[in-house]
Design a protein around this motif. Sequence first.
Motif, PDB file in Angstrom:
ATOM      1  N   VAL A   1       0.835  -1.082   0.054  1.00 27.36           N
ATOM      2  CA  VAL A   1       0.003  -0.069   0.059  1.00 27.36           C
ATOM      3  C   VAL A   1       0.795   1.191  -0.022  1.00 27.36           C
ATOM      4  N   ALA A   2       1.742   1.324   0.660  1.00 29.30           N
ATOM      5  CA  ALA A   2       2.834   2.351   1.014  1.00 29.30           C
ATOM      6  C   ALA A   2       3.493   2.862  -0.150  1.00 29.30           C
ATOM      7  N   ARG A   3       3.632   1.951  -1.185  1.00 29.99           N
ATOM      8  CA  ARG A   3       4.402   2.236  -2.680  1.00 29.99           C
ATOM      9  C   ARG A   3       3.790   3.164  -3.303  1.00 29.99           C
ATOM     10  N   SER A   4       2.239   3.208  -3.162  1.00 32.80           N
ATOM     11  CA  SER A   4       1.432   4.293  -3.868  1.00 32.80           C
ATOM     12  C   SER A   4       1.269   5.738  -3.580  1.00 32.80           C
ATOM     13  N   VAL A   5       2.117   5.697  -2.498  1.00 37.66           N
ATOM     14  CA  VAL A   5       1.997   7.461  -1.795  1.00 37.66           C
ATOM     15  C   VAL A   5       2.461   8.311  -2.950  1.00 37.66           C
ATOM     16  N   GLY A   6       2.126   9.465  -2.903  1.00 34.28           N
ATOM     17  CA  GLY A   6       2.354  10.528  -3.839  1.00 34.28           C
ATOM     18  C   GLY A   6       3.559  11.298  -3.455  1.00 34.28           C
ATOM     19  N   PHE A   7       4.032  12.286  -4.035  1.00 33.88           N
ATOM     20  CA  PHE A   7       5.183  13.022  -3.911  1.00 33.88           C
ATOM     21  C   PHE A   7       5.030  14.092  -2.587  1.00 33.88           C
ATOM     22  N   PRO A   8       5.775  14.129  -1.751  1.00 35.40           N
ATOM     23  CA  PRO A   8       5.503  15.324  -0.591  1.00 35.40           C
ATOM     24  C   PRO A   8       5.484  16.601  -1.047  1.00 35.40           C
ATOM     25  N   SER A   9       4.801  17.544  -0.264  1.00 34.53           N
ATOM     26  CA  SER A   9       4.909  18.954  -0.437  1.00 34.53           C
ATOM     27  C   SER A   9       5.190  19.472   0.831  1.00 34.53           C
ATOM     28  N   ALA A  10       5.778  20.700   1.133  1.00 34.22           N
ATOM     29  CA  ALA A  10       5.903  21.094   2.617  1.00 34.22           C
ATOM     30  C   ALA A  10       6.111  22.473   2.726  1.00 34.22           C
ATOM     31  N   ALA A  11       5.737  23.090   3.785  1.00 38.24           N
ATOM     32  CA  ALA A  11       5.957  24.449   3.952  1.00 38.24           C
ATOM     33  C   ALA A  11       6.031  24.859   5.533  1.00 38.24           C
ATOM     34  N   PHE A  12       6.891  25.981   5.663  1.00 39.09           N
ATOM     35  CA  PHE A  12       7.308  26.346   7.146  1.00 39.09           C
ATOM     36  C   PHE A  12       6.242  27.416   7.696  1.00 39.09           C
ATOM     37  N   ALA A  13       5.688  26.867   8.877  1.00 40.27           N
ATOM     38  CA  ALA A  13       5.071  27.814   9.678  1.00 40.27           C
ATOM     39  C   ALA A  13       6.026  28.878  10.171  1.00 40.27           C
ATOM     40  N   ALA A  14       5.083  30.093  10.795  1.00 40.04           N
ATOM     41  CA  ALA A  14       5.948  31.449  11.261  1.00 40.04           C
ATOM     42  C   ALA A  14       6.969  30.760  12.419  1.00 40.04           C
ATOM     43  N   ASP A  15       6.256  29.754  13.229  1.00 40.17           N
ATOM     44  CA  ASP A  15       6.986  29.063  14.578  1.00 40.17           C
ATOM     45  C   ASP A  15       8.079  28.378  14.069  1.00 40.17           C
ATOM     46  N   GLY A  16       8.493  27.941  12.975  1.00 39.13           N
ATOM     47  CA  GLY A  16       9.624  27.082  12.462  1.00 39.13           C
ATOM     48  C   GLY A  16       9.196  25.722  12.377  1.00 39.13           C
ATOM     49  N   SER A  17       7.995  25.320  12.592  1.00 40.08           N
ATOM     50  CA  SER A  17       7.416  23.902  12.352  1.00 40.08           C
ATOM     51  C   SER A  17       7.329  23.589  10.752  1.00 40.08           C
ATOM     52  N   MET A  18       7.650  22.631  10.315  1.00 37.83           N
ATOM     53  CA  MET A  18       7.486  22.066   8.940  1.00 37.83           C
ATOM     54  C   MET A  18       6.466  21.156   8.736  1.00 37.83           C
ATOM     55  N   HIS A  19       5.408  21.442   8.010  1.00 40.29           N
ATOM     56  CA  HIS A  19       4.267  20.743   7.643  1.00 40.29           C
ATOM     57  C   HIS A  19       4.494  19.947   6.413  1.00 40.29           C
ATOM     58  N   VAL A  20       4.343  18.586   6.484  1.00 49.15           N
ATOM     59  CA  VAL A  20       4.492  17.774   5.433  1.00 49.15           C
ATOM     60  C   VAL A  20       3.391  17.044   4.852  1.00 49.15           C
ATOM     61  N   PHE A  21       2.913  17.301   3.403  1.00 51.51           N
ATOM     62  CA  PHE A  21       1.631  16.741   2.968  1.00 51.51           C
ATOM     63  C   PHE A  21       1.817  15.785   1.866  1.00 51.51           C
ATOM     64  N   VAL A  22       1.211  14.539   1.789  1.00 55.10           N
ATOM     65  CA  VAL A  22       1.403  13.634   0.774  1.00 55.10           C
ATOM     66  C   VAL A  22      -0.095  13.230   0.361  1.00 55.10           C
ATOM     67  N   ARG A  23      -0.198  12.923  -1.073  1.00 55.73           N
ATOM     68  CA  ARG A  23      -1.525  12.211  -1.400  1.00 55.73           C
ATOM     69  C   ARG A  23      -1.072  10.601  -0.969  1.00 55.73           C
ATOM     70  N   ASN A  24      -2.279  10.141  -0.157  1.00 55.32           N
ATOM     71  CA  ASN A  24      -2.163   8.727   0.450  1.00 55.32           C
ATOM     72  C   ASN A  24      -2.746   7.901  -0.708  1.00 55.32           C
ATOM     73  N   PHE A  25      -2.862   6.590  -0.090  1.00 60.71           N
ATOM     74  CA  PHE A  25      -3.524   5.464  -0.930  1.00 60.71           C
ATOM     75  C   PHE A  25      -4.852   5.628  -1.321  1.00 60.71           C
ATOM     76  N   GLY A  26      -5.686   6.360  -0.686  1.00 58.39           N
ATOM     77  CA  GLY A  26      -7.051   6.416  -1.105  1.00 58.39           C
ATOM     78  C   GLY A  26      -7.234   7.635  -1.953  1.00 58.39           C
ATOM     79  N   HIS A  27      -6.166   8.449  -2.423  1.00 58.17           N
ATOM     80  CA  HIS A  27      -6.149   9.740  -2.894  1.00 58.17           C
ATOM     81  C   HIS A  27      -6.758  10.800  -2.127  1.00 58.17           C
ATOM     82  N   GLY A  28      -6.736  10.795  -0.944  1.00 58.29           N
ATOM     83  CA  GLY A  28      -6.955  11.717   0.077  1.00 58.29           C
ATOM     84  C   GLY A  28      -5.613  12.401   0.322  1.00 58.29           C
ATOM     85  N   VAL A  29      -5.472  13.313   1.377  1.00 52.82           N
ATOM     86  CA  VAL A  29      -4.127  14.029   1.926  1.00 52.82           C
ATOM     87  C   VAL A  29      -3.902  13.508   3.318  1.00 52.82           C
ATOM     88  N   SER A  30      -2.677  13.258   3.609  1.00 54.27           N
ATOM     89  CA  SER A  30      -2.040  12.934   4.882  1.00 54.27           C
ATOM     90  C   SER A  30      -1.111  14.090   5.216  1.00 54.27           C
TER      91      SER A  30
END
Length: 501
Positions: free
Chosen positions: A264-293
């Motif tokens: 299942v994991a091999r179907s994951v999409g390519f990550p996108s990411a951005a930093f918030a002002a507090d320095g935390s990094m948020h990482v998003f991927v398209r998941n197996f069900g074509h939703g977002v994780s």
Amino acid sequence: MAIVVAAPAEAIALIASEPDGSVIEVICLDGGSGAEYRALEAAMAAASRRGCRFSGEPFVLDAGAGNITGQILDVLHETGPVRLRTLDPDPAHDSFDTERKLPIVNEPAARGKAARSALRAARRYQLEAGVPVFVECRRAGAGTGLPPEAATRYPLTTGWLVSGKDGRLSAYLPTAAGVVRWTEGRTEAEGWSGPELLDGPELMPGLRVLRGPDGYAYLLGLSRTKRKESGADIEVVCAAQYQSGRPLGPWVALGNPHAPNWQVARSVGFPSAAFAADGSMHVFVRNFGHGVSVRTQSPKGRLSRWDALRGQKVADEMTAFPASDGGVQLVARARDAEGAVHWHRRDAESAWQEDARVPVSLRAGSLSAAPESGLVRFRYSATNEVCVWWPGAQTPIGLGGPDGDGPVAGVSGADIQGWGCTVLVRGGHGGVPAIGAHPDGRPDTGVWWSESGERSIVPPAAAFDSRGRVVIVTVGMDGKLRVARQQLGSDGLEFTPWSVL
């Protein structure tokens, strides 16, 4: 450019989407049926009529002899390609077996085998020849009329030119053997160094580059590790560049929302990411069900759990960007429509909210974060015109530039005769870079585009150098970096002649 496929019919869409004038080698694992091979010959003849060149007949390998990777490698050494195109090494699933908890893939197994063999051969060829090889994996089944930007399994890299803490620029691009880097010298007379292959794991042919609030460059990708039993583990990885020109920091695993089920994991999409002002990094991927994780990494490196965002299904195209309120937002292209979906949240303690009524109809392969906080750019699906939109806006604003393909890069705050301006660069007609500008915060005034340079095999990138000048970089058909630098004090927006590195 080398096209590597399992059967002749699979090369047709790849040939059709090649730009006029390309030099193409076709490599097939087998010759297919007579009708299939004749269809390939017809596609090659059509490409020849628009200026593409083929050195001869397609290379047909002996799949029954084994060592497909070695056979492909021999052809690469013979032909010396700068680019390689193949299909998806991890073909998409059609359904899911709920009892066995396994995805059901109906594509011929030879397709994935050909792609994986091509990636291994291209990696070995680059390491042996010492020259970058730029790879693109096209989604099997994508229509012949789609350009590469719209059908690629791994989104084209944007934002790949960034400045370090010392103000020196570095360019990062994915290649068959890993990430290559060019680094600006300490003085203009010193020039640039590179391309330098950076140490790291085996990566899929994609890359995200972003500059953190700490001034460091962060690289995100998907690593592929062969399992002892069978298959491979795919996970998101990240590395930081702390000092310009110095070794890259270690690649850190950020995981996969579907681990440890590797099928299942091999179907994951390519990550996108951005930093918030507090320095935390948020990482998003398209998941197996074509939703977002999504998961978050704190400034101290602590990772949250993966959180699945419920809502509309999305395609393999999304962009995360800093919001004007200090948070992070996400826009993704809808899977089954030409629209887009927007996710946001009020604060770090709130749940993510979906807005599926975004007034955006975007062309595949064109979505990117804008240099201004809280904005995204894309091409309008009906006209291909470049547009800009921000959450809450009732309609996007058109910026012209309907020719060409792919995403738009740029910088804001550029000095043009004493005025603060946003400078944009995109792929124009035939892949030639087109440059334009508008006053900061006033995209409604329009953009006058002008082409400059020669065809680029990657989307152009832009950043400021240490003196506040806009620098634009591309990669020519020979795989070499091209650089143009803004001439301050000139009439309007003018750049130096392109230099080849």
